[in-house]
Enzyme design. Structure first.
Site, PDB file in Angstrom:
ATOM      1  N   ARG A 164       9.899  -1.422 -24.013  1.00  0.00           N
ATOM      2  CA  ARG A 164      10.335  -2.550 -23.164  1.00  0.00           C
ATOM      3  C   ARG A 164      11.777  -2.356 -22.689  1.00  0.00           C
ATOM      4  NH1 ARG A 164       5.667  -3.324 -24.081  1.00  0.00           N
ATOM      5  NH2 ARG A 164       4.624  -5.322 -24.336  1.00  0.00           N
ATOM      6  N   SER A 237       5.080 -12.398 -24.461  1.00  0.00           N
ATOM      7  CA  SER A 237       5.845 -12.259 -25.702  1.00  0.00           C
ATOM      8  C   SER A 237       7.293 -12.658 -25.450  1.00  0.00           C
ATOM      9  CB  SER A 237       5.841 -10.806 -26.183  1.00  0.00           C
ATOM     10  OG  SER A 237       4.526 -10.360 -26.397  1.00  0.00           O
ATOM     11  N   GLU A 333      12.632 -10.501 -25.664  1.00  0.00           N
ATOM     12  CA  GLU A 333      12.098  -9.656 -24.602  1.00  0.00           C
ATOM     13  C   GLU A 333      12.372 -10.336 -23.259  1.00  0.00           C
ATOM     14  OE1 GLU A 333       8.091  -8.922 -22.581  1.00  0.00           O
ATOM     15  OE2 GLU A 333       7.803  -8.144 -24.602  1.00  0.00           O
TER      16      GLU A 333
END
Ligand code: EPU
Length: 337
Positions: A164, A237, A333
């Site tokens: 990510r 998420s 995130e």
């Protein structure tokens, strides 16, 4: 280009948070972006690019220019006996690119079905799901350097992809506007069906594997766990899955025998943040207009009228609880404004 003032962003973020941009512009062509640069407008304003708004939490209004990227188009750029190079413009929905690949029976991104967001945002955070990441098929991207107005090409290596993560979240943050990406897709793909949930789903399957079958199964899994942002506001998420050393994992395992983990190439372990949140008793808990989702603790939701600050307060409570119980620091995130 037409610059709008005091523009509502509520329909442009999947959390559905009420927030305003002081200034707003929709760019429909590369020349629109160049106009913002050559006129000096970008240099004189705080700015940000908004893709699908599916990885952002607004806790306040944005005191600058929000650029909505509306560059569209998906095309086959090149083809050889085994692969096809597909180029997609940054404003396309990521899932439209997945559908294009499936329609042409091209493999490589079927596990990334149904991920919300835009094509241009995909490389910024190297989107991933069910054992596949964007970087696995990524060939290159084109981005405009906002200081010079030049279009530059970034190879896979140049993007410095991580979990990510990419160069566009680090050294080059706020410097480039991505205009297109090119992916190398496979005509005879090797399917990646190792991810636990997918393997389970395929156990009783008798149909031959195909990109469309895998896409269908991945979509089913996602729909069963992840709330549809059109129904309940969320940004997928909220935290990354934390990575811890083997030493720390061994210690935790002795105290929490059912702790789950994924092996990392360097010997470290990745722990599902959803499991950690569940263990501190916050899965499915509602706090006013926000909460952690009942099927997937890692997804924070807006039940309707949540303010960004309320969601942020819940995120902070989760971080504090996980830190206290496990001595693990969760990292967001989602980008918070
Ligand atoms: N788990 C729990 N409780 C929960 C949620 C998960 O114990 O409430 C455990 C599950 O039992 C499972 C494990 O955690 O064994 C993994 O769960 P899941 O397969 O749902 O995936 P994840 O690790 O929670 C990651 C990505 C998702 C991606 C899925 C599937 C991150 C931060 N998230 O979630 O990506 O869809 O894997 O590959 O890496 C996103 O980035 O927004 C996103 C949704």
């Amino acid at each position: 280009v037409e610059i709008k003032e005091n523009y509502s962003l509520q329909h442009l973020n999947t959390f559905g948070i009420k927030a305003y941009a002081k200034l707003f512009v929709e760019v429909n062509a590369i020349s629109d972006i160049l106009e913002l640069i050559t006129s000096g407008f970008l240099k004189n304003h705080l700015w940000m690019v908004l893709g699908g708004g599916s990885n952002i939490l607004f806790t306040k209004d944005f005191d600058g220019l929000v650029i909505k990227n509306s560059l569209f188009g998906i095309e086959i750029e090149q083809e050889d006996s085994n692969t096809v190079l597909v180029r997609a413009m940054a404003g396309e929905l990521w899932d439209n690119l997945v559908s294009f690949a499936i329609k042409h029976n091209l493999g490589g991104i079927e596990n990334l079905s149904l991920i919300p967001g835009s094509v241009g945002a995909a490389p910024v955070q190297n989107i991933g799901a069910y054992g596949v990441e964007l970087k696995d098929t990524f060939e290159s991207l084109e981005a405009i350097n906002t200081k010079t107005g030049e279009i530059e090409v970034f190879s896979n290596d140049a993007c410095k992809f991580g979990y990510r993560d990419s160069i566009f979240k680090n050294e080059l943050k706020g410097l480039y506007i991505i205009v297109s990406i090119s992916l190398r897709l496979q005509k005879n793909p090797i399917y990646n069906v190792e991810y636990f949930a997918l393997k389970e789903k395929l156990k009783d399957n008798s149909k031959p594997l195909s990109v469309s079958l895998i896409s269908e199964y991945v979509s089913d899994i996602r729909r069963s766990k992840l709330p549809d942002p059109k129904v309940i506001g969320n940004a997928g998420s909220f935290f990354k899955n934390p990575e811890i050393t083997l030493e720390k994992f061994t210690d935790l395992k002795s105290r929490f025998p059912d702790i789950q983990s994924f092996d990392l190439p360097n010997g470290d372990k990745k722990i599902p943040a959803g499991w950690l949140i569940e263990q501190v008793g916050l899965k499915g808990k509602q706090f006013g207009q926000t909460g952690s989702h009942k099927n997937q603790a890692l997804v924070l939701v807006n039940y309707g009228e949540a303010k960004g600050e309320e969601i942020l307060a819940l995120a902070n409570l989760i971080k504090k609880s996980v830190l206290e119980k496990f001595d693990i620091e969760l990292k967001e995130e989602v980008t918070t404004i």
